[in-house]
Motif scaffolding. Structure first.
Motif, mmCIF file in Angstrom:
data_model
loop_
_atom_site.group_PDB
_atom_site.id
_atom_site.type_symbol
_atom_site.label_atom_id
_atom_site.label_comp_id
_atom_site.label_asym_id
_atom_site.label_seq_id
_atom_site.Cartn_x
_atom_site.Cartn_y
_atom_site.Cartn_z
ATOM 1 N N UNK A 51 17.482 4.279 -16.327
ATOM 2 C CA UNK A 51 16.685 5.499 -16.367
ATOM 3 C C UNK A 51 15.398 5.235 -15.585
ATOM 4 N N UNK A 52 15.087 6.121 -14.657
ATOM 5 C CA UNK A 52 13.898 5.914 -13.826
ATOM 6 C C UNK A 52 12.634 5.988 -14.676
ATOM 7 N N UNK A 53 11.779 4.977 -14.517
ATOM 8 C CA UNK A 53 10.505 4.977 -15.233
ATOM 9 C C UNK A 53 9.318 5.030 -14.275
ATOM 10 N N UNK A 54 9.517 4.598 -13.032
ATOM 11 C CA UNK A 54 8.461 4.658 -12.015
ATOM 12 C C UNK A 54 9.090 5.091 -10.701
ATOM 13 N N UNK A 55 8.559 6.137 -10.120
ATOM 14 C CA UNK A 55 8.966 6.571 -8.784
ATOM 15 C C UNK A 55 7.743 6.433 -7.895
ATOM 16 N N UNK A 56 7.705 5.378 -7.126
ATOM 17 C CA UNK A 56 6.555 5.095 -6.274
ATOM 18 C C UNK A 56 6.884 5.544 -4.856
ATOM 19 N N UNK A 57 6.284 6.636 -4.417
ATOM 20 C CA UNK A 57 6.632 7.200 -3.121
ATOM 21 C C UNK A 57 5.612 6.905 -2.025
ATOM 22 N N UNK A 58 4.586 6.120 -2.340
ATOM 23 C CA UNK A 58 3.607 5.681 -1.346
ATOM 24 C C UNK A 58 3.048 4.335 -1.806
ATOM 25 N N UNK A 59 2.267 3.711 -0.944
ATOM 26 C CA UNK A 59 1.678 2.420 -1.310
ATOM 27 C C UNK A 59 0.685 2.659 -2.452
ATOM 28 N N UNK A 60 0.863 1.972 -3.586
ATOM 29 C CA UNK A 60 -0.054 2.191 -4.710
ATOM 30 C C UNK A 60 -1.476 1.757 -4.359
ATOM 31 N N UNK A 61 -2.429 2.566 -4.790
ATOM 32 C CA UNK A 61 -3.837 2.234 -4.578
ATOM 33 C C UNK A 61 -4.413 2.661 -3.245
ATOM 34 N N UNK A 62 -3.585 3.190 -2.351
ATOM 35 C CA UNK A 62 -4.065 3.637 -1.047
ATOM 36 C C UNK A 62 -3.908 5.142 -0.920
ATOM 37 N N UNK A 63 -4.781 5.750 -0.151
ATOM 38 C CA UNK A 63 -4.661 7.180 0.135
ATOM 39 C C UNK A 63 -3.520 7.407 1.111
ATOM 40 N N UNK A 64 -2.946 8.573 1.062
ATOM 41 C CA UNK A 64 -1.909 8.935 2.025
ATOM 42 C C UNK A 64 -0.517 8.948 1.429
ATOM 43 N N UNK A 65 0.429 9.357 2.252
ATOM 44 C CA UNK A 65 1.811 9.516 1.804
ATOM 45 C C UNK A 65 2.727 8.401 2.263
ATOM 46 N N UNK A 66 2.256 7.550 3.149
ATOM 47 C CA UNK A 66 3.134 6.530 3.706
ATOM 48 C C UNK A 66 3.398 5.418 2.723
ATOM 49 N N UNK A 67 4.593 4.842 2.873
ATOM 50 C CA UNK A 67 4.974 3.693 2.078
ATOM 51 C C UNK A 67 4.672 2.404 2.827
ATOM 52 N N UNK A 68 5.382 1.372 2.451
ATOM 53 C CA UNK A 68 5.231 0.067 3.092
ATOM 54 C C UNK A 68 5.949 0.065 4.434
ATOM 55 N N UNK A 69 5.450 -0.724 5.353
ATOM 56 C CA UNK A 69 6.036 -0.779 6.699
ATOM 57 C C UNK A 69 7.404 -1.449 6.713
ATOM 58 N N UNK A 70 7.655 -2.360 5.759
ATOM 59 C CA UNK A 70 8.943 -3.059 5.722
ATOM 60 C C UNK A 70 9.561 -2.976 4.333
ATOM 61 N N UNK A 71 10.887 -3.122 4.301
ATOM 62 C CA UNK A 71 11.604 -3.173 3.021
ATOM 63 C C UNK A 71 11.146 -4.374 2.213
ATOM 64 N N UNK A 72 10.881 -5.473 2.901
ATOM 65 C CA UNK A 72 10.478 -6.702 2.225
ATOM 66 C C UNK A 72 9.151 -6.533 1.493
ATOM 67 N N UNK A 73 8.229 -5.815 2.094
ATOM 68 C CA UNK A 73 6.938 -5.565 1.451
ATOM 69 C C UNK A 73 7.105 -4.709 0.201
ATOM 70 N N UNK A 74 7.908 -3.669 0.292
ATOM 71 C CA UNK A 74 8.175 -2.813 -0.870
ATOM 72 C C UNK A 74 8.853 -3.622 -1.973
ATOM 73 N N UNK A 75 9.744 -4.508 -1.580
ATOM 74 C CA UNK A 75 10.460 -5.333 -2.555
ATOM 75 C C UNK A 75 9.507 -6.294 -3.276
ATOM 76 N N UNK A 76 8.563 -6.883 -2.574
ATOM 77 C CA UNK A 76 7.589 -7.782 -3.206
ATOM 78 C C UNK A 76 6.823 -7.065 -4.314
ATOM 79 N N UNK A 77 6.403 -5.841 -4.038
ATOM 80 C CA UNK A 77 5.616 -5.102 -5.025
ATOM 81 C C UNK A 77 6.499 -4.621 -6.170
ATOM 82 N N UNK A 78 7.719 -4.214 -5.882
ATOM 83 C CA UNK A 78 8.644 -3.814 -6.953
ATOM 84 C C UNK A 78 8.887 -4.981 -7.913
ATOM 85 N N UNK A 79 9.058 -6.186 -7.373
ATOM 86 C CA UNK A 79 9.248 -7.377 -8.212
ATOM 87 C C UNK A 79 7.999 -7.659 -9.045
#
Length: 107
Positions: A51-79
């Motif tokens: 069951x989804x508990x967090x849907x993070x659609x942008x880089x946390x703590x930063x303004x704007x709608x963009x996410x991380x530039x790489x899958x690896x960066x998003x994965x580090x933060x998810x972990x």
């Protein structure tokens, strides 16, 4: 009702990138999925017992709608978020210092 749920899930998986991780904790089974985000970037969703508990659609703590530039960066933060949940840190907020430490801000 189950048919509707299955169809909704199928549409969602069209945008998923094939990275997942499962971890069993006192909270249940925690999983993350790396997703496509705005402007060809990447973000993550965190699930507990599927069951989804967090849907993070942008880089946390930063303004704007963009996410991380790489899958690896998003994965580090998810972990990191999963580790925080496992350690009882709720909400599992991410700080700018943590983003810098993991070297994920502009990669």
């Amino acid at each position: 009702m189950m048919c509707f749920f299955a169809k909704a899930q199928q549409r969602k998986t069209d945008t998923l990138v094939a990275n997942t991780r499962s971890e069993i904790s006192a909270n249940g089974v925690l999983t993350y999925t790396i997703t496509s985000a705005y402007n060809q970037t990447f973000c993550y969703d965190i699930y507990m017992n599927r069951k989804i508990i967090i849907k993070q659609s942008s880089v946390p703590g930063l303004n704007g709608r963009e996410g991380f530039k790489t899958k690896e960066s998003a994965e580090k933060i998810a972990k990191l978020v999963i580790d925080k949940i496992n350690n009882g840190i709720m909400p599992p907020s991410i700080t700018i210092d943590e983003l810098k430490k993991l070297n994920v801000l502009f990669k």
